[in-house]
Design a protein around this motif. Structure first.
Motif, PDB file in Angstrom:
ATOM      1  N   VAL A 151      37.775   8.579 -16.351  1.00 59.08           N
ATOM      2  CA  VAL A 151      37.005   9.516 -17.184  1.00 59.08           C
ATOM      3  C   VAL A 151      37.357  10.938 -16.770  1.00 59.08           C
ATOM      4  O   VAL A 151      37.611  11.809 -17.594  1.00 59.08           O
ATOM      5  N   ARG A 152      37.390  11.153 -15.482  1.00 55.67           N
ATOM      6  CA  ARG A 152      37.697  12.490 -14.971  1.00 55.67           C
ATOM      7  C   ARG A 152      39.159  12.861 -15.282  1.00 55.67           C
ATOM      8  O   ARG A 152      39.453  13.980 -15.663  1.00 55.67           O
ATOM      9  N   ILE A 161      26.927   3.228 -17.109  1.00 58.49           N
ATOM     10  CA  ILE A 161      28.363   3.545 -17.106  1.00 58.49           C
ATOM     11  C   ILE A 161      28.787   3.800 -15.662  1.00 58.49           C
ATOM     12  O   ILE A 161      28.219   4.666 -14.997  1.00 58.49           O
ATOM     13  N   PRO A 162      29.752   3.032 -15.165  1.00 60.10           N
ATOM     14  CA  PRO A 162      30.166   3.248 -13.773  1.00 60.10           C
ATOM     15  C   PRO A 162      30.907   4.568 -13.604  1.00 60.10           C
ATOM     16  O   PRO A 162      31.459   5.102 -14.565  1.00 60.10           O
ATOM     17  N   TYR A 163      30.911   5.076 -12.372  1.00 56.86           N
ATOM     18  CA  TYR A 163      31.796   6.197 -12.071  1.00 56.86           C
ATOM     19  C   TYR A 163      33.206   5.658 -12.208  1.00 56.86           C
ATOM     20  O   TYR A 163      33.548   4.633 -11.621  1.00 56.86           O
ATOM     21  N   ASP A 164      34.013   6.303 -13.010  1.00 54.90           N
ATOM     22  CA  ASP A 164      35.349   5.794 -13.306  1.00 54.90           C
ATOM     23  C   ASP A 164      36.307   6.978 -13.267  1.00 54.90           C
ATOM     24  O   ASP A 164      36.177   7.920 -14.058  1.00 54.90           O
ATOM     25  N   GLY A 195      26.182  18.502 -16.250  1.00 50.34           N
ATOM     26  CA  GLY A 195      27.210  17.675 -15.620  1.00 50.34           C
ATOM     27  C   GLY A 195      26.890  16.196 -15.522  1.00 50.34           C
ATOM     28  O   GLY A 195      27.499  15.468 -14.753  1.00 50.34           O
ATOM     29  N   THR A 196      25.943  15.716 -16.315  1.00 48.11           N
ATOM     30  CA  THR A 196      25.577  14.295 -16.245  1.00 48.11           C
ATOM     31  C   THR A 196      26.478  13.424 -17.123  1.00 48.11           C
ATOM     32  O   THR A 196      26.457  12.201 -17.012  1.00 48.11           O
ATOM     33  N   GLY A 197      27.218  14.059 -18.041  1.00 41.97           N
ATOM     34  CA  GLY A 197      28.138  13.294 -18.894  1.00 41.97           C
ATOM     35  C   GLY A 197      27.764  13.309 -20.376  1.00 41.97           C
ATOM     36  O   GLY A 197      28.238  12.463 -21.136  1.00 41.97           O
ATOM     37  N   LYS A 198      26.967  14.283 -20.797  1.00 42.68           N
ATOM     38  CA  LYS A 198      26.551  14.347 -22.209  1.00 42.68           C
ATOM     39  C   LYS A 198      27.745  14.487 -23.147  1.00 42.68           C
ATOM     40  O   LYS A 198      27.882  13.738 -24.116  1.00 42.68           O
ATOM     41  N   THR A 199      28.599  15.453 -22.842  1.00 40.45           N
ATOM     42  CA  THR A 199      29.734  15.712 -23.728  1.00 40.45           C
ATOM     43  C   THR A 199      30.707  14.524 -23.710  1.00 40.45           C
ATOM     44  O   THR A 199      31.199  14.098 -24.761  1.00 40.45           O
ATOM     45  N   THR A 200      30.924  13.983 -22.527  1.00 46.31           N
ATOM     46  CA  THR A 200      31.815  12.819 -22.392  1.00 46.31           C
ATOM     47  C   THR A 200      31.291  11.656 -23.236  1.00 46.31           C
ATOM     48  O   THR A 200      32.039  11.015 -23.975  1.00 46.31           O
ATOM     49  N   PHE A 233      39.421  14.080 -18.661  1.00 49.40           N
ATOM     50  CA  PHE A 233      38.829  15.420 -18.782  1.00 49.40           C
ATOM     51  C   PHE A 233      39.889  16.489 -18.484  1.00 49.40           C
ATOM     52  O   PHE A 233      39.912  17.543 -19.102  1.00 49.40           O
ATOM     53  N   ASN A 275      24.561   7.099 -15.967  1.00 48.30           N
ATOM     54  CA  ASN A 275      26.002   7.383 -15.862  1.00 48.30           C
ATOM     55  C   ASN A 275      26.440   7.599 -14.411  1.00 48.30           C
ATOM     56  O   ASN A 275      25.629   7.935 -13.550  1.00 48.30           O
ATOM     57  N   MET A 276      27.715   7.404 -14.202  1.00 52.69           N
ATOM     58  CA  MET A 276      28.392   7.670 -12.923  1.00 52.69           C
ATOM     59  C   MET A 276      27.829   6.821 -11.790  1.00 52.69           C
ATOM     60  O   MET A 276      27.672   7.301 -10.669  1.00 52.69           O
TER      61      MET A 276
HETATM   62  N1  LIG Z   1      31.387   7.806 -15.859  1.00 45.58           N
HETATM   63  C1  LIG Z   1      32.051   8.845 -15.341  1.00 45.58           C
HETATM   64  N2  LIG Z   1      32.923   8.675 -14.319  1.00 45.58           N
HETATM   65  C2  LIG Z   1      33.592   9.709 -13.766  1.00 45.58           C
HETATM   66  N3  LIG Z   1      33.475  10.990 -14.189  1.00 45.58           N
HETATM   67  C3  LIG Z   1      32.620  11.231 -15.210  1.00 45.58           C
HETATM   68  C4  LIG Z   1      31.866  10.194 -15.835  1.00 45.58           C
HETATM   69  N4  LIG Z   1      31.117  10.755 -16.833  1.00 45.58           N
HETATM   70  C5  LIG Z   1      31.396  12.071 -16.824  1.00 45.58           C
HETATM   71  N5  LIG Z   1      32.290  12.375 -15.847  1.00 45.58           N
HETATM   72  C6  LIG Z   1      32.864  13.699 -15.506  1.00 45.58           C
HETATM   73  O1  LIG Z   1      31.779  14.555 -15.135  1.00 45.58           O
HETATM   74  C7  LIG Z   1      32.052  15.885 -15.555  1.00 45.58           C
HETATM   75  C8  LIG Z   1      30.877  16.384 -16.407  1.00 45.58           C
HETATM   76  O2  LIG Z   1      30.843  15.650 -17.618  1.00 45.58           O
HETATM   77  P1  LIG Z   1      30.346  16.304 -18.987  1.00 45.58           P
HETATM   78  O3  LIG Z   1      30.448  15.245 -20.030  1.00 45.58           O
HETATM   79  O4  LIG Z   1      31.069  17.590 -19.247  1.00 45.58           O
HETATM   80  O5  LIG Z   1      28.826  16.599 -18.622  1.00 45.58           O
HETATM   81  P2  LIG Z   1      27.730  17.459 -19.416  1.00 45.58           P
HETATM   82  O6  LIG Z   1      28.179  17.572 -20.831  1.00 45.58           O
HETATM   83  O7  LIG Z   1      26.468  16.674 -19.268  1.00 45.58           O
HETATM   84  O8  LIG Z   1      27.662  18.776 -18.713  1.00 45.58           O
HETATM   85  C9  LIG Z   1      33.396  15.855 -16.292  1.00 45.58           C
HETATM   86  O9  LIG Z   1      34.417  16.221 -15.404  1.00 45.58           O
HETATM   87  C10 LIG Z   1      33.537  14.390 -16.694  1.00 45.58           C
HETATM   88  O10 LIG Z   1      34.891  13.988 -16.795  1.00 45.58           O
END
Ligand SMILES: Nc1ncnc2c1ncn2[C@@H]1O[C@H](COP(=O)(O)OP(=O)(O)O)[C@@H](O)[C@H]1O
Ligand SMILES: [Mg+2]
Length: 259
Positions: free
Chosen positions: A202-203, A196-199, A13-18, A206, A170-171
């Motif tokens: 992005v969510r 990367i700021p929490y934005d 949940g750190t944002g790898k896929t994003t 998703f 990130n976040m």
């Molecule tokens: N910079 C950001 N600001 C707000 N939400 C974020 C940010 N980066 C990622 N997220 C959210 O965090 C959650 C986990 O991101 P994800 O890319 O699936 O993580 P991972 O692949 O590391 O498990 C998702 O809901 C995504 O939209």
């Protein structure tokens, strides 16, 4: 020949896929030929984040030796190509993830960039993702738990002969108690390619049924701008660690003056 980068973190949940999805799109906008590989073979969701349908042939089939790589590559938004993972638990159990390395080395010459989206944790498929690339980019949140997992991932990657080049934070919420960039760089002993700021956009992206990543949905949002800067670093070459050479006094002064 293409540059292969694995995006990893240890923690989920750190944002790898994003980051993988959005960075891929920005690199494609710079005219680069990009392949994204979903190496999260248990919890595949890269194609969902990109708004793509489930794919009939996936990396699972390639790893099982049942299909050619070309048959498992699909076109994504803005000209990027995707090698998705499957969702079948049955085939996941049978997979030999060690084959990832040879798959990547066969296809990398067709691309400028191959970005591998790693899973969380340190199970076998993650280790394969860490060692199938030229460079590993760590992504962490500014928390001690996330940083500790990033450090574990770095140590394991290096033990396996992999090369961790930089961290991305990130976040960031600019809240009291968040770890500082300098502290993160010093702990990991690598430069930082971006924050990367929490934005909230992005969510929203998703959960968007169309699955438009933030750089498509909101190109001027703070997170999109930050990801553009990271892409610029990848395109522009090495970044040094010079900002970590801050003296103790300077650090105290910075805290006092909140600079
Ligand atoms: N910079 C950001 N600001 C707000 N939400 C974020 C940010 N980066 C990622 N997220 C959210 O965090 C959650 C986990 O991101 P994800 O890319 O699936 O993580 P991972 O692949 O590391 O498990 C998702 O809901 C995504 O939209
Ligand atoms: Mg993921």
């Amino acid at each position: 020949m293409g540059k292969v980068l694995t995006i990893a973190s240890g923690k989920g949940g750190t944002g790898k896929t994003t980051l993988t999805a959005n960075l891929g799109i920005i690199l494609a906008r710079h005219g680069k030929k990009v392949l994204l590989v979903d190496a999260d073979i248990a919890m595949a969701n890269l194609s969902l984040v990109l708004g793509m349908q489930t794919s009939p042939i996936t990396l699972h089939d390639v790893l099982l030796g049942e299909t050619s790589i070309q048959d498992a590559i699909y076109e994504g938004p803005e000209g990027i190509e995707i090698l998705p993972s499957g969702l079948s638990i049955e085939s996941y159990r049978k997979i030999d993830s060690e084959r990832l390395k040879s798959i990547i080395s066969t296809i990398k010459e067709n691309y400028d960039f191959v970005l591998i989206d790693a899973a969380a944790g340190v199970e076998r498929s993650v280790l394969s993702a860490l060692t199938s690339s030229d460079q590993v980019l760590l992504i962490t949140e500014a928390t001690p738990a996330s940083l500790a997992d990033a450090l574990k991932t770095k140590i394991i990657t290096e033990k396996l002969g992999g090369h961790v080049v930089a961290v991305i934070i990130n976040m960031l919420r600019n809240e009291k108690g968040e770890l500082e960039k300098d502290e993160i760089m010093k702990t990991l002993e690598i430069p930082c390619y971006g924050e990367i700021p929490y934005d909230v956009e992005v969510r929203r992206s998703f959960y968007d049924k169309k699955g438009n990543p933030v750089v498509i949905r909101c190109p001027t949002c703070p997170a999109s701008k930050a990801i553009e800067n990271i892409a610029a670093k990848l395109l522009g070459g090495e970044v040094t660690m010079e900002t970590t050479k801050e003296s103790f006094i300077k650090r105290i002064l910075r805290v006092i003056f909140r600079k």
